[in-house]
Design a protein around this motif. Sequence first.
Motif, PDB file in Angstrom:
ATOM      1  N   ALA A  56       0.826  -1.208   0.000  1.00 60.03           N
ATOM      2  CA  ALA A  56       0.000   0.000   0.000  1.00 60.03           C
ATOM      3  C   ALA A  56       0.859   1.257   0.000  1.00 60.03           C
ATOM      4  O   ALA A  56       0.518   2.254  -0.656  1.00 60.03           O
ATOM      5  CB  ALA A  56      -0.939  -0.008   1.200  1.00 60.03           C
ATOM      6  N   SER A  57       1.980   1.224   0.715  1.00 60.49           N
ATOM      7  CA  SER A  57       2.867   2.390   0.757  1.00 60.49           C
ATOM      8  C   SER A  57       3.505   2.643  -0.600  1.00 60.49           C
ATOM      9  O   SER A  57       3.666   3.800  -1.019  1.00 60.49           O
ATOM     10  CB  SER A  57       3.961   2.179   1.807  1.00 60.49           C
ATOM     11  OG  SER A  57       3.407   2.054   3.097  1.00 60.49           O
ATOM     12  N   THR A  58       3.863   1.573  -1.305  1.00 56.08           N
ATOM     13  CA  THR A  58       4.475   1.717  -2.623  1.00 56.08           C
ATOM     14  C   THR A  58       3.470   2.240  -3.639  1.00 56.08           C
ATOM     15  O   THR A  58       3.786   3.127  -4.452  1.00 56.08           O
ATOM     16  CB  THR A  58       5.061   0.367  -3.074  1.00 56.08           C
ATOM     17  OG1 THR A  58       5.906  -0.155  -2.030  1.00 56.08           O
ATOM     18  CG2 THR A  58       5.879   0.531  -4.342  1.00 56.08           C
ATOM     19  N   LEU A  59       2.251   1.718  -3.583  1.00 58.36           N
ATOM     20  CA  LEU A  59       1.196   2.203  -4.487  1.00 58.36           C
ATOM     21  C   LEU A  59       0.835   3.661  -4.191  1.00 58.36           C
ATOM     22  O   LEU A  59       0.465   4.409  -5.097  1.00 58.36           O
ATOM     23  CB  LEU A  59      -0.046   1.324  -4.362  1.00 58.36           C
ATOM     24  CG  LEU A  59       0.082  -0.094  -4.928  1.00 58.36           C
ATOM     25  CD1 LEU A  59      -1.147  -0.919  -4.566  1.00 58.36           C
ATOM     26  CD2 LEU A  59       0.273  -0.047  -6.445  1.00 58.36           C
ATOM     27  N   ARG A  60       0.974   4.050  -2.959  1.00 57.49           N
ATOM     28  CA  ARG A  60       0.710   5.444  -2.573  1.00 57.49           C
ATOM     29  C   ARG A  60       1.659   6.389  -3.300  1.00 57.49           C
ATOM     30  O   ARG A  60       1.311   7.533  -3.597  1.00 57.49           O
ATOM     31  CB  ARG A  60       0.865   5.580  -1.056  1.00 57.49           C
ATOM     32  CG  ARG A  60       0.520   6.942  -0.474  1.00 57.49           C
ATOM     33  CD  ARG A  60       0.773   6.932   1.025  1.00 57.49           C
ATOM     34  NE  ARG A  60       0.762   8.276   1.596  1.00 57.49           N
ATOM     35  CZ  ARG A  60       1.335   8.612   2.744  1.00 57.49           C
ATOM     36  NH1 ARG A  60       1.992   7.679   3.454  1.00 57.49           N
ATOM     37  NH2 ARG A  60       1.290   9.852   3.180  1.00 57.49           N
ATOM     38  N   VAL A  61       2.865   5.895  -3.620  1.00 54.77           N
ATOM     39  CA  VAL A  61       3.832   6.688  -4.380  1.00 54.77           C
ATOM     40  C   VAL A  61       3.574   6.567  -5.877  1.00 54.77           C
ATOM     41  O   VAL A  61       3.451   7.562  -6.602  1.00 54.77           O
ATOM     42  CB  VAL A  61       5.280   6.235  -4.055  1.00 54.77           C
ATOM     43  CG1 VAL A  61       6.278   6.969  -4.946  1.00 54.77           C
ATOM     44  CG2 VAL A  61       5.588   6.484  -2.587  1.00 54.77           C
ATOM     45  N   SER A  62       3.483   5.336  -6.348  1.00 53.31           N
ATOM     46  CA  SER A  62       3.458   5.102  -7.802  1.00 53.31           C
ATOM     47  C   SER A  62       2.178   5.593  -8.475  1.00 53.31           C
ATOM     48  O   SER A  62       2.146   5.732  -9.707  1.00 53.31           O
ATOM     49  CB  SER A  62       3.664   3.620  -8.095  1.00 53.31           C
ATOM     50  OG  SER A  62       2.626   2.843  -7.525  1.00 53.31           O
ATOM     51  N   ARG A  63       1.149   5.879  -7.710  1.00 52.72           N
ATOM     52  CA  ARG A  63      -0.071   6.393  -8.340  1.00 52.72           C
ATOM     53  C   ARG A  63       0.109   7.826  -8.838  1.00 52.72           C
ATOM     54  O   ARG A  63      -0.727   8.357  -9.562  1.00 52.72           O
ATOM     55  CB  ARG A  63      -1.244   6.323  -7.362  1.00 52.72           C
ATOM     56  CG  ARG A  63      -1.172   7.279  -6.189  1.00 52.72           C
ATOM     57  CD  ARG A  63      -2.282   7.006  -5.192  1.00 52.72           C
ATOM     58  NE  ARG A  63      -2.247   7.912  -4.051  1.00 52.72           N
ATOM     59  CZ  ARG A  63      -2.700   7.587  -2.834  1.00 52.72           C
ATOM     60  NH1 ARG A  63      -3.206   6.380  -2.625  1.00 52.72           N
ATOM     61  NH2 ARG A  63      -2.651   8.455  -1.854  1.00 52.72           N
ATOM     62  N   HIS A  64       1.212   8.472  -8.453  1.00 52.75           N
ATOM     63  CA  HIS A  64       1.518   9.833  -8.903  1.00 52.75           C
ATOM     64  C   HIS A  64       2.368   9.755 -10.170  1.00 52.75           C
ATOM     65  O   HIS A  64       3.429   9.117 -10.174  1.00 52.75           O
ATOM     66  CB  HIS A  64       2.268  10.613  -7.824  1.00 52.75           C
ATOM     67  CG  HIS A  64       1.453  10.866  -6.590  1.00 52.75           C
ATOM     68  ND1 HIS A  64       0.676  11.990  -6.421  1.00 52.75           N
ATOM     69  CD2 HIS A  64       1.296  10.118  -5.469  1.00 52.75           C
ATOM     70  CE1 HIS A  64       0.080  11.936  -5.240  1.00 52.75           C
ATOM     71  NE2 HIS A  64       0.442  10.810  -4.644  1.00 52.75           N
ATOM     72  N   ALA A  65       1.948  10.426 -11.217  1.00 44.47           N
ATOM     73  CA  ALA A  65       2.684  10.407 -12.485  1.00 44.47           C
ATOM     74  C   ALA A  65       4.044  11.078 -12.371  1.00 44.47           C
ATOM     75  O   ALA A  65       4.954  10.789 -13.166  1.00 44.47           O
ATOM     76  CB  ALA A  65       1.857  11.092 -13.575  1.00 44.47           C
ATOM     77  N   ASN A  66       4.207  11.955 -11.403  1.00 48.68           N
ATOM     78  CA  ASN A  66       5.471  12.671 -11.246  1.00 48.68           C
ATOM     79  C   ASN A  66       6.399  11.993 -10.233  1.00 48.68           C
ATOM     80  O   ASN A  66       7.322  12.621  -9.706  1.00 48.68           O
ATOM     81  CB  ASN A  66       5.231  14.126 -10.846  1.00 48.68           C
ATOM     82  CG  ASN A  66       4.350  14.260  -9.607  1.00 48.68           C
ATOM     83  OD1 ASN A  66       3.574  13.355  -9.289  1.00 48.68           O
ATOM     84  ND2 ASN A  66       4.449  15.389  -8.930  1.00 48.68           N
ATOM     85  N   ALA A  67       6.137  10.707  -9.943  1.00 46.90           N
ATOM     86  CA  ALA A  67       7.032   9.910  -9.094  1.00 46.90           C
ATOM     87  C   ALA A  67       7.836   8.973  -9.987  1.00 46.90           C
ATOM     88  O   ALA A  67       7.305   8.393 -10.938  1.00 46.90           O
ATOM     89  CB  ALA A  67       6.231   9.108  -8.082  1.00 46.90           C
ATOM     90  N   HIS A  68       9.130   8.833  -9.693  1.00 46.41           N
ATOM     91  CA  HIS A  68       9.997   7.995 -10.522  1.00 46.41           C
ATOM     92  C   HIS A  68      10.861   7.095  -9.634  1.00 46.41           C
ATOM     93  O   HIS A  68      11.440   7.568  -8.647  1.00 46.41           O
ATOM     94  CB  HIS A  68      10.907   8.854 -11.411  1.00 46.41           C
ATOM     95  CG  HIS A  68      10.153   9.894 -12.183  1.00 46.41           C
ATOM     96  ND1 HIS A  68      10.191  11.235 -11.860  1.00 46.41           N
ATOM     97  CD2 HIS A  68       9.323   9.782 -13.248  1.00 46.41           C
ATOM     98  CE1 HIS A  68       9.433  11.918 -12.706  1.00 46.41           C
ATOM     99  NE2 HIS A  68       8.887  11.054 -13.560  1.00 46.41           N
ATOM    100  N   PHE A  69      10.948   5.829 -10.009  1.00 48.68           N
ATOM    101  CA  PHE A  69      11.770   4.862  -9.302  1.00 48.68           C
ATOM    102  C   PHE A  69      13.025   4.615 -10.142  1.00 48.68           C
ATOM    103  O   PHE A  69      12.938   4.086 -11.255  1.00 48.68           O
ATOM    104  CB  PHE A  69      11.012   3.543  -9.123  1.00 48.68           C
ATOM    105  CG  PHE A  69       9.839   3.621  -8.186  1.00 48.68           C
ATOM    106  CD1 PHE A  69       9.867   2.983  -6.954  1.00 48.68           C
ATOM    107  CD2 PHE A  69       8.687   4.323  -8.541  1.00 48.68           C
ATOM    108  CE1 PHE A  69       8.783   3.040  -6.093  1.00 48.68           C
ATOM    109  CE2 PHE A  69       7.593   4.380  -7.687  1.00 48.68           C
ATOM    110  CZ  PHE A  69       7.639   3.741  -6.460  1.00 48.68           C
TER     111      PHE A  69
END
Length: 483
Positions: free
Chosen positions: A298-311
């Motif tokens: 859930a914490s990872t999806l909380r980040v990746s749902r933002h288009a301006n987040a990059h891994f």
Amino acid sequence: MNSSTGLQALEARLQQDLDLLELPAKAWVPPRQYQGEQVRDVVVIGAGMCGLAATAKLLLSGIDNIVTYDAAAAGQEGPWVTFARMETLRSPKTLHGPALGLPQLTFRAWFTAQWGVDAWEALDKIPKAQWMDYLVWYRQVLNLPVHNGVRITAITQQESLIALELSGAETGRVLTRRLVLATGRSGLGGAAVPEFLRHVDRHLWAHSADPIDFAQLKGKRVAVIGAGASSMDNAATALEAGAATVDLLIRRKEMPRINKMTGIGSQGVVHGMFQLPDSWKWKFVDYTATTQTPPPRASTLRVSRHANAHFFLDCAIKAVTQQGDALRIDTTQGEMTYDFLIAATGFANDFHGRSEFAALAPHIRSWADGRYRPEMGAPRASLLQAPDLGPDFAFRERQPGACPILAHIHCFNDAAMLTHGKVSGDIPAVSAGADRLVRALAASLFAEDVETHFANLQAFDKPELLGDEWIDSTPLLKQENGL
């Protein structure tokens, strides 16, 4: 459901359970003074979850001349409503946590008493603020002696006692026979800061455990170091605050995906890890560090749902250079520029990192001081720094006889993991850890006062038989035998 009424009923049931179990046990430790000054039997530093569990277990065991200090304000202890930036706990809601074997003291009992069974069934994970509310209730319902706003500034030896210097809401000196360091994730040293950040202005970066004004990151380019839970939580918070971009700079080539220790979690692990040979302890902890605990889904999806987040994987940092109000970061994937960086780089057991331990730090024995042996496996700095603890969580001296008071200072925090297993830092086994700690404290206090206890044994003179319960037939037997 009337939550107030439900909670009152729960508290009544808890009190009944305590009465049935004759808890708290009667006080039994002889009082002690030093030059007319009161001496505490135990002082606990830290009123987070571990500190509360230890304090509660001490009181229930009849050790009541105690006090717990926390520098934070009441209700702000621990990470839950300060630097913990996740939305929910990762632990399953059903874990008993600090309940110490008392069903009415569990989070589940507290929750269902207020919101009912249906709400419990519908609950997925525990919201972090609600967990803090539970801990506040835990402290109140057990009437734990926590003093807030008090900081320990120095720890020294006063003959056979430990002297604590206090500042804040209380000042002066407190003497104690035993000291428990329930100082949480920061353990003994505080935040682990990478060398490449040590000379960068602090207004351009923060550790994930620092207070961060996320509103100031709106429209900014933000980098977050790491792939753990705190990395995701801080990245998500920055994104939700309106950061222009958030890049996660991850040294690993792949994201960790399997929570290994959870997979083998059992009472065998809780109670058996401490009994293992050191080589096996090292092997377990080194392997879990190598594989790394993944961030919650859930914490990872909380980040990746933002288009301006990059891994960015396989992206180790080689250097950080300050350029005005920006940071140029040289990585294995090239150079990148940011306005702010958050280092989710964990904590270190550098005993020299905290001023209150200054008198003790040179004497504390770590695993690097001979307990680690090369045949155990590759040397890992974070494990070599771990304190070499006794079975009672007490520190050991690097040089025998140089600082004997260390035997009365107990490390009940995350730094104890290599020696004791995960019983003093996480929700699953904290009750088992508190029980192990307090059993050892009770035994050592009793042994130290053994002469007093024996004198009390000799002096006890309350008769159970009053003398009128029988007739001595020996004289009659003698008459019958003609004697």
